[in-house]
Enzyme design. Structure first.
Site, short mmCIF file in Angstrom:
data_model
loop_
_atom_site.label_atom_id
_atom_site.label_comp_id
_atom_site.label_asym_id
_atom_site.label_seq_id
_atom_site.Cartn_x
_atom_site.Cartn_y
_atom_site.Cartn_z
N HIS A 73 0.82 -1.21 0.00
CA HIS A 73 0.00 0.00 0.00
C HIS A 73 0.85 1.27 0.00
CE1 HIS A 73 0.06 -0.16 4.57
NE2 HIS A 73 0.03 1.16 4.44
N ASP A 119 1.19 -7.74 2.32
CA ASP A 119 1.27 -6.29 2.03
C ASP A 119 2.73 -5.82 1.91
OD1 ASP A 119 0.87 -3.59 1.81
OD2 ASP A 119 -0.52 -3.44 3.50
N SER A 160 3.97 2.13 8.54
CA SER A 160 3.79 1.13 7.50
C SER A 160 5.09 0.98 6.74
CB SER A 160 2.69 1.54 6.55
OG SER A 160 1.46 1.16 7.07
N1 ARG Z 1 -4.93 0.61 7.69
C1 ARG Z 1 -3.62 0.66 7.11
C2 ARG Z 1 -3.01 2.06 7.30
O1 ARG Z 1 -3.61 2.90 7.90
C3 ARG Z 1 -3.62 0.21 5.70
C4 ARG Z 1 -4.13 1.18 4.73
C5 ARG Z 1 -4.09 0.71 3.33
N2 ARG Z 1 -5.37 0.17 2.95
C6 ARG Z 1 -6.45 0.94 2.58
N3 ARG Z 1 -7.60 0.36 2.44
N4 ARG Z 1 -6.33 2.20 2.35
O2 ARG Z 1 -2.51 2.78 6.51
N1 ASP Z 2 -1.43 1.42 7.97
C1 ASP Z 2 -0.68 2.48 8.63
C2 ASP Z 2 0.34 3.12 7.68
O1 ASP Z 2 0.13 3.13 6.49
C3 ASP Z 2 -0.03 1.98 9.87
C4 ASP Z 2 -0.92 2.16 11.06
O2 ASP Z 2 -1.69 3.12 11.10
O3 ASP Z 2 -0.80 1.34 11.97
O4 ASP Z 2 1.29 3.72 8.08
#
Ligand code: ARG
Ligand code: ASP
Length: 713
Positions: free
Chosen positions: A85, A221, A645
Site C-alpha cells: 500500500h 502487504d 507502515s
Molecule cells: N490501515 C492501514 C493504514 O492505515 C492500511 C491502509 C491501506 N489500505 C487501505 N484500504 N487504504 O494505513
Molecule cells: N497502515 C498504517 C500506515 O500506512 C499503519 C498504522 O496506522 O498502523 O502507516
C-alpha cells in the site's frame, strides 16, 4: 538507580491500570531512556548496534519512504522492502491494460527492468542531536508568542550553521514535547528509487477494506524497490547511468520466526500521535469531532457503494478512492470504541490527579490547575471552528470530486491574479491535464450524487456563522442546478475554455454559477475558518507546552518519549495475541491455510491468483514451510501509528523477521491512549514475503541478494 525507581514506579502504576508511560516510540539517540527496557526484554544487541552516529548501525538501514511510509534495506545493492500500500501509487502508475501490474504483480528480471518513479524519494537519518539547550537559549516564560518564536528561529539557524555536514546532507530541527525539547537530524535524501517487485493485489491487498484494521489478517502487504546513486554512491536525480546504492548497513533476514512472548523491535517513522492531551480534550475528540467526520464519510461511502454494487466500471474507477475514505472512517470508529473499552478517560483523569498531587509537593499544583483550566477553555472555544474546518475539509473537499476540481481552478486563478495572460498560457496545460484525469477517473452520476450529499452536509453540519450566504440561502436542489451547467461538471466545456484565450477564460470564471459558489466557499475557508483555527491552535500549543512541562516536572525520574512527529523512532514489544471481546481470544499468528479459507473466487477483496491455489494444492512451500503451512501475519505489542507502515520488524538479534503494516481495530485509539491490553501492531511474516518472491515471483536473483539465516531467538 534511575532505572530501579522508574521500574518500581511504572509497576505500581500498572497495578492501578494507569499507563503513565503510554507512549513508547523512542528517539533512537535517547538510549538511556529505553535501552535498559530493551535489555530487560531480552535484546541481544548493544545500544550502538541500533543507533550510532559515528559508525554503520541499524538506523542506516531504515529510510522514510516517499514522505509518508517507512522502508528497510535488505541487500548490499540498495534493495528496499516496504508495503504494497506504500508502493501502490508507483505500481499503479506503471500499469496499463496490457501490463496490469496492480492486478498481476510485477517482477523485474534484471536490473535494467527496474522502473524509475519520478518524484519518489527516500530519506536516511544519519545522526540525531538533542539541541534543546541551544534552541531555547534566551527564551523566557514572560515572552509573548511572537518574540519567543523569533528567538527560537534565530537559535535554530545558528544550530544549523554549527553542525558540520557533507554537501549532500541536510539538517532538520524539530520540536518535541510541544516545544519543551528540540532535536536536530542529519538527513540524506535519495531521489532515484525504482520499482523492483510487487505481488498481485490479490495477495498484496488481500482482504482489502473488509479486513483493513482487522485481525485475523492474511495479507502479503509488501513491495520491493531499489535505491540508485551516482558513481560515488551519493544522492542524484534519476539518470540511466546511476548505479545501485551501496548501503552502510542492511538488514539480515531471519527465517527462524518469532514465538509468542518474543521481543520484536519496530524501526520506522511514525507520523503523529497525541498522547499528552488532557482527558477533557480526548473526550472532545471522541465525542464531538470524530462523530462529525465519521458521519460525513459514512454518507459519502454509502453514495459510492450504491453505484459500485451495480456497476462494474464504476466499481473499478472508485475502488481506490473508496479505500482511502474508508481507511480513516473505520479507524475513527475503532478509536472511539477503544477509548471507551480501555476506560481511557478515567485513567487519564486519575493520572492527572496523581500529577497534581506530585506537583503539590513542589508548590506547583496551583500553576497546574490554572494551565489545565485555561486549556479546557481554549479547547472549548476551539470547538465550533474546529468542527467547521472538519466539515469543510470532508464535505467541501475530500469527499467531493466537483469541489476538488474547483480547488484546482482556484489555485490557477490565484496565479492569474499575479501573472495574468502569461500565467494562463504557462499553466493551462497542466490544469487541463489534472482536470481531464479527474473526469476520466470519475463518473458524472457518482460525482453529482456525492456533490448533492455533501452539499446537504455543508448546510446541516456547518456550525452557525461559518457557511457563506450563497450556500446558506439556497436549497440543495437550487445549488445542484447551479452546478449542473458549470464547466466544473462538463469535460467538453473545460477543454474549450482552456484551449481558448485568457479573456474568455476570465469571463467564464466570473459568470460560471457553480464556480462562483465554490469560490465563496474556498474564500471563506482561507479567509475565515483556517486563520481562526490556526490562531486558536497557536494559543493551545503554548498552553500545552506548559502542561507537558509540568507533567515532566511532576515525575522527574520517569522516561518520557515524545509524541510521534514523522521522525525516526524505535518501538518494541512482544509477539502477543489479545482479547477483542469478552470470551474471545485471538492467537497472534495466521497462516496460508487461513488465506485459502477466506478465498472467494472472483471477489474483488478475497480472490486469489490461480498460481497460489496450485502451489497450495501441491504443498509446494519450499524452505518457507513451517508445520505444513506458511506463516503469513502476526501480532505484537509495539506502539505504532500511520507512517510506521513498511517498518522493518527485528528480533532480539536485530535480524529482520517481519514487516509492519497495520494495527488492530480495537486498539486504534493508541494515537491518543496506548493500552497494552488491546493495542496491537500487525506484521507480515518474512517467510511469507520470501515465499511469494520465490514461488510466485520466481525472482531468485532477489533472494540471492539477501542474507537469509535460520536463527531461532
Ligand atoms: N490501515 C492501514 C493504514 O492505515 C492500511 C491502509 C491501506 N489500505 C487501505 N484500504 N487504504 O494505513
Ligand atoms: N497502515 C498504517 C500506515 O500506512 C499503519 C498504522 O496506522 O498502523 O502507516
Amino acid at each position: 538507580m534511575i532505572k530501579k525507581t522508574t521500574a518500581i514506579f511504572v509497576f505500581w502504576l500498572l497495578g492501578t491500570g494507569v499507563y503513565a508511560q503510554q507512549i513508547r516510540m523512542w528517539v533512537p539517540s535517547d538510549t538511556k531512556d529505553y535501552y535498559y527496557l530493551l535489555q530487560e526484554s531480552g535484546a541481544k544487541m548493544q545500544a550502538p548496534d541500533l543507533y550510532d552516529p559515528q559508525k554503520a548501525s541499524l538506523n542506516d538501514a531504515v529510510v522514510q519512504f516517499n514522505g509518508g511510509c517507512t522502508a528497510g534495506l535488505i541487500s548490499d545493492k540498495g534493495l528496499l522492502l516496504t508495503n504494497h500500500h506504500c508502493g501502490y501509487g508507483a505500481i499503479q502508475s506503471h500499469s496499463t491494460l496490457e501490463h496490469n501490474y496492480v492486478k498481476d504483480g510485477f517482477w523485474a528480471q534484471r536490473l535494467e527492468d527496474e522502473l524509475p518513479n519520478p518524484g519518489m524519494y527516500v530519506t536516511f537519518v544519519r545522526a540525531i542531536y538533542d539541541v534543546t539547550g541551544k534552541a531555547l537559549r534566551g527564551v523566557t516564560d514572560d515572552m509573548d508568542e511572537a518574540s519567543r518564536q523569533s528567538q527560537i528561529d534565530k537559535n535554530i539557524n545558528k544550530i544549523k550553521r554549527d553542525i558540520s555536514i557533507k554537501p549532500w546532507q541536510e539538517i532538520l530541527v524539530k520540536p518535541a514535547f510541544y516545544g519543551n525539547k528540540y532535536y536536530a537530524y542529519v538527513t540524506e535524501t535519495y531521489k532515484d528509487v525504482r520499482l523492483v517487485g510487487a505481488p498481485p493485489s490479490s495477495i498484496g491487498k488481500f482482504g482489502a477494506d473488509t479486513d483493513n484494521w482487522m485481525w485475523p489478517r492474511h495479507s502479503g502487504d509488501f513491495s520491493l524497490f531499489r535505491i540508485y546513486a551516482d558513481r560515488n554512491n551519493r544522492p542524484a536525480e534519476y539518470s540511466k547511468d546511476n548505479v545501485p546504492y551501496r548501503p552502510k548497513k542492511f538488514f539480515q533476514v531471519s527465517t527462524g520466526g518469532v514465538a509468542p512472548r518474543d521481543l520484536i523491535i519496530v524501526y520506522g517513522f511514525p507520523g503523529r500521535t497525541r498522547e499528552y492531551l488532557p482527558a477533557f480534550r480526548v473526550r472532545q475528540i471522541t465525542e464531538r469531532i470524530n462523530p462529525v467526520r465519521i458521519g460525513i464519510r459514512e454518507k459519502a461511502l454509502k453514495v459510492m457503494e450504491g453505484f459500485m454494487r451495480t456497476n462494474d466500471t464504476i466499481k473499478l474507477k472508485y475502488t481506490a478512492q473508496y479505500a482511502r475514505i474508508a481507511n480513516y472512517w473505520k479507524k475513527w470508529k475503532g478509536e472511539n470504541l477503544g477509548i471507551r473499552r480501555s476506560a481511557a478517560l478515567a485513567n487519564k483523569e486519575y493520572w492527572e490527579q496523581l500529577t497534581e498531587k506530585e506537583l503539590a509537593k513542589k508548590d506547583k499544583a496551583d500553576e497546574y490547575r490554572e494551565v489545565k483550566t485555561e486549556l479546557e477553555n481554549a479547547f472549548r472555544d476551539l470547538e465550533p471552528v474546529e468542527i467547521a474546518r472538519n466539515v469543510f475539509i470532508e464535505a467541501g473537499y475530500l469527499n467531493n470530486p466537483w469541489m476538488q476540481r474547483a480547488f484546482d481552478v482556484y489555485e490557477f486563478e490565484r496565479n492569474l491574479q499575479k501573472g495574468g495572460a502569461g500565467a494562463f498560457s504557462e499553466g493551462k496545460e497542466k490544469l487541463l491535464s489534472r482536470l481531464e484525469t479527474s473526469f476520466q477517473k470519475g463518473d458524472r452520476r457518482v460525482n453529482k450524487a456525492l456533490f448533492v450529499a455533501m452539499t446537504g452536509v455543508l448546510k446541516s453540519e456547518m456550525p452557525e456563522g461559518y457557511l457563506p450566504a450563497i450556500w446558506a440561502n439556497n436549497s440543495v436542489d437550487d445549488i445542484a442546478k447551479k452546478w449542473d451547467g458549470s464547466f466544473l461538471t462538463d469535460e467538453s466545456k473545460v477543454k474549450l475554455l482552456l484551449e481558448g484565450d485568457f479573456e474568455n477564460f476570465e469571463k467564464a470564471l466570473k459568470n460560471d454559477s457553480g464556480y462562483k459558489m465554490a469560490r465563496a466557499l474556498i474564500d471563506n475557508f482561507y479567509g475565515g475558518i483556517n486563520p481562526e483555527y490556526h490562531q486558536r491552535m497557536e494559543q493551545i500549543q503554548t498552553l500545552m507546552q506548559k502542561y507537558v512541562r509540568l507533567q515532566m516536572q511532576a515525575f522527574p525520574r520517569m522516561h518520557f518519549a515524545p509524541d510521534a512527529n514523522g521522525t525516526l523512532r524505535i518501538s518494541f514489544g512482544r509477539v502477543q495475541g489479545y482479547e477483542p471481546r469478552d470470551g474471545v481470544y485471538y492467537e497472534p499468528y495466521s497462516t496460508l491455510d487461513g488465506v485459502i479459507e477466506k478465498y472467494i473466487p472472483g471477489d474483488y477483496e478475497f480472490d486469489l491468483p490461480q498460481e497460489l491455489l496450485d502451489i497450495y494444492q501441491r504443498k509446494d512451500f519450499g524452505k518457507w514451510e513451517v508445520n505444513g503451512t506458511v506463516p503469513v501475519n502476526f501480532l505484537g505489542t509495539a506502539h505504532t501509528t500511520g507512517g510506521n507502515s513498511g517498518s522493518p520488524v527485528l528480533n532480539a538479534r536485530g535480524e529482520l523477521v517481519g514487516l509492519n503494516f497495520d494495527r488492530v481495530w480495537e486498539g486504534t485509539m493508541s494515537d491518543l491512549y496506548y493500552d497494552p491490553a488491546i493495542c496491537r501492531n500487525i506484521m507480515v511474516d518474512m517467510r511469507y514475503i520470501l515465499f511469494v518472491v520465490d514461488k510466485l515471483g520466481h525472482a531468485r536473483r532477489l533472494l540471492n541478494e539477501m542474507i537469509i539465516e535460520k536463527h531461532q531467538q
